[in-house]
Design an enzyme around this catalytic site. Structure first.
Site, PDB file in Angstrom:
ATOM      1  CD  GLU A  34      -3.344  -6.110   3.211  1.00 15.14           C
ATOM      2  OE1 GLU A  34      -4.258  -5.429   3.714  1.00 15.14           O
ATOM      3  OE2 GLU A  34      -2.129  -5.823   3.295  1.00 15.14           O
ATOM      4  CD  GLU A  42      -3.132  -1.170   2.028  1.00 11.84           C
ATOM      5  OE1 GLU A  42      -3.235  -0.251   2.860  1.00 11.84           O
ATOM      6  OE2 GLU A  42      -3.986  -2.065   1.905  1.00 11.84           O
TER       7      GLU A  42
HETATM    8  O1  AHR Z   1      -4.904  -5.977   7.198  1.00  2.75           O
HETATM    9  C1  AHR Z   1      -4.825  -4.790   7.918  1.00  2.75           C
HETATM   10  C2  AHR Z   1      -4.194  -3.660   7.117  1.00  2.75           C
HETATM   11  O2  AHR Z   1      -5.004  -3.338   6.031  1.00  2.75           O
HETATM   12  C3  AHR Z   1      -2.857  -3.938   6.477  1.00  2.75           C
HETATM   13  O3  AHR Z   1      -1.807  -3.778   7.360  1.00  2.75           O
HETATM   14  C4  AHR Z   1      -2.800  -2.918   5.389  1.00  2.75           C
HETATM   15  O4  AHR Z   1      -2.000  -3.320   4.311  1.00  2.75           O
HETATM   16  C5  AHR Z   1      -4.248  -2.709   5.017  1.00  2.75           C
HETATM   17  O5  AHR Z   1      -4.575  -1.382   4.973  1.00  2.75           O
END
Ligand code: AHR
Length: 529
Positions: free
Chosen positions: A333, A199
């Protein structure tokens, strides 16, 4: 079957599944049509990947209790958790973050003297660094998974990341490999995936696409995997930071990275583009993870189905620059993100995991399977005690969540080949929300066995399905179904089997199979010929 024809079939399947919305009277049969001689892309086992961040009790207490703990462990790693994860055949684990990775310094987590630092992203708690590189690799070895290491592009340097990879992977007697051996591992480790940043448009350093690209090229060039067994086969795949949504800033990001990749020179390359997408409806996360009703059930499922649009949107951009689909879309994610459980540290992202999450997981895995030609890795967030977890622990206790059961039921789809399923999904309506009532995927495994995953989204009505099979003489079909009394039913330490599987079998009616799907259920069956 040729690729274009197959594509039409797949599109038809998706069209029938998600767009045709002819009303279906409750209890009316839904017909699934499957031609087993038609197979598509491989459903890469790595779409069933996990994500373990140093966040709350995801690592500490979830995986790591330390060798002196009374909780049964092997070299500090919980035995109960290892056994549970082995049973779902975890293909890879992404570590150490997340935002945590954007400021992780690996040297603090090796050797006899660990450095205590802070975890400012997640509750500001002390990070003991007792779970570091060797402990992570030992954990992977114990569960039989591959390593997905996310390197620090935020506060780190290319040199630091390059040295970490040399430490991990070289077989040559360098100072770093000698140090690795002194720390207990003389053989080089294998690293399957390298995440170059996390990110980077946000917690990873708030970079513009151009700035990130300048970093990506440097890291891609210098962070090398030296493991001799990974030079020609099983090469490490490099994953660039990709989009975090569907808005213009994200499509511009995908455009920028893909365009740069198309015009790349020999000195850098990537193999994947990351996509992060949480089912949250709106930020900050406010939906309750337990103690909700049908309204919240339907809202969350509507939101989760957006995953398909998002993948379509970014795949279309990727197709422009990479029509051969060399670059994987890595949904590294994904999952539901709800309000923290009352009384928990809000920085620990603790939430319950209900039957709704099991349905949500199945719907997302089905979407990934239908995009198997582009989505070749995915990591649900997160493995233990955090967000949409597989497992929850409290000291010596452990409970398996409804999402865990879906991953276990879906394990046979790992590395199977997509078989298109044609069906009219019908509709389920609650208030102003209308959703496809049914969803289904099919896969043929390497032994030639056909597997079907069918989800009945409707929480009130059972569905009778009739499965017409071409190219196979079915003798029987059996499997498991997962459901529970309520949409928000959960498993707890005191009541661990409220949401659990039971056996099902389909009746043979001529060349067709007949199966009754309970309301709000996920079913996986295999067909015996
Ligand atoms: O999964 C929690 C957080 O969500 C992670 O650290 C980040 O990459 C995302 O914003």
């Amino acid at each position: 079957m040729g690729q274009p024809a197959l594509l039409v079939q797949c599109l038809l399947a998706i069209h029938f599944a998600l767009i045709v919305t002819a009303p279906v009277v409750a209890q009316e049969k839904i017909e699934l049509r499957i031609d087993v001689s038609t197979t598509g892309a491989k459903i890469d086992r790595n779409i069933f990947g996990q994500f373990a961040e140093h966040l709350g009790h995801g690592v500490y207490q979830g995986i790591w209790v330390g060798p002196n703990s009374k909780i049964p462990n092997t070299r500090g790693i919980r035995n109960d958790v290892v056994a549970a994860l082995k049973a779902i055949k975890v293909p890879n684990v992404r570590w150490p973050g997340g935002c945590f990775a954007d400021e992780y310094h690996w040297r603090k987590g090796i050797g006899p003297q660990r450095v205590e630092t802070l975890n400012p992203n997640w509750g500001g708690v002390i990070e003991p660094n007792s779970f570091g590189t060797h402990e992570f690799m030992d954990f992977l070895d114990q569960i039989g998974a591959a390593a997905f290491i996310s390197v620090n592009v935020g506060s780190g340097t290319p040199q630091e990341a390059a040295e970490w990879l040399e430490y991990l992977t070289t077989a040559q007697p360098t100072t770093l490999s000698t140090e690795r051996a002194a720390n207990g591992h003389s053989a080089p480790y294998k690293i399957a995936y390298l995440g170059i940043g996390n990110e980077s448009w946000d917690c990873g350093g708030n970079m513009t696409p151009d700035y990130y690209l300048s970093q990506l090229k440097i890291y891609s060039r210098f962070v090398r995997n030296f493991n001799p067994t990974q030079q020609t086969k099983e090469q490490m795949l490099k994953i660039a930071v990709g989009p975090g949504g569907g808005e213009a800033r994200w499509t511009e990001w995908t455009e920028a990275v893909m365009k740069a990749w198309q015009n790349r020179q020999w000195s850098w390359d990537i193999n994947g583009l990351s996509l992060h997408n949480y089912t949250v409806v709106r930020w900050p996360p406010a939906f309750k993870s337990v103690g909700f009703g049908e309204t919240e059930y339907s809202q969350i499922l509507k939101s989760t189905l957006e995953m398909d649009n998002l993948i379509n949107k970014h795949s279309a951009i990727m197709d422009k620059y990479d029509p051969e689909k060399k670059i994987a879309l890595a949904v590294d994610e994904w999952g539901a993100w709800y309000a923290p459980l009352p009384g928990s540290n809000p920085g620990f992202l603790v939430q319950q995991n209900s039957l709704r999450d099991a349905i949500l997981a199945a719907l997302n895995l089905n979407i990934f399977a239908r995009h198997a030609d582009r989505v070749r890795i995915a990591n649900i967030a997160q493995m233990i005690n955090v967000l949409q977890a597989m497992i929850m622990t409290d000291k010596g206790q452990m409970v398996l969540t409804p999402t865990y059961h879906v991953f276990k039921m879906y394990a046979p789809f790992q590395d199977s080949y997509v078989v298109p399923v044609l069906f009219n999904a019908g509709t389920y309506t609650h208030g102003d929300i209308t959703l496809p009532r049914l969803d289904a995927i099919a896969g043929k495994d390497t032994a030639g066995k056909l597997w079907l995953g069918i989800t009945n989204v409707d929480p009130n009505q059972a569905v009778e399905v009739e499965i017409s099979l071409t190219g196979i003489n079915a003798k029987s079909a059996t499997g498991e179904t997962l459901t529970a009394p309520k949409v928000d039913s959960v498993n707890t330490f005191n009541s661990p089997n409220t949401v659990t599987t039971k056996s099902v079998s389909a009746k043979i009616q001529g060349r067709k199979l007949a199966l009754r799907l309970e309301p709000k259920s996920v079913t996986v069956i295999s067909v015996e010929r």
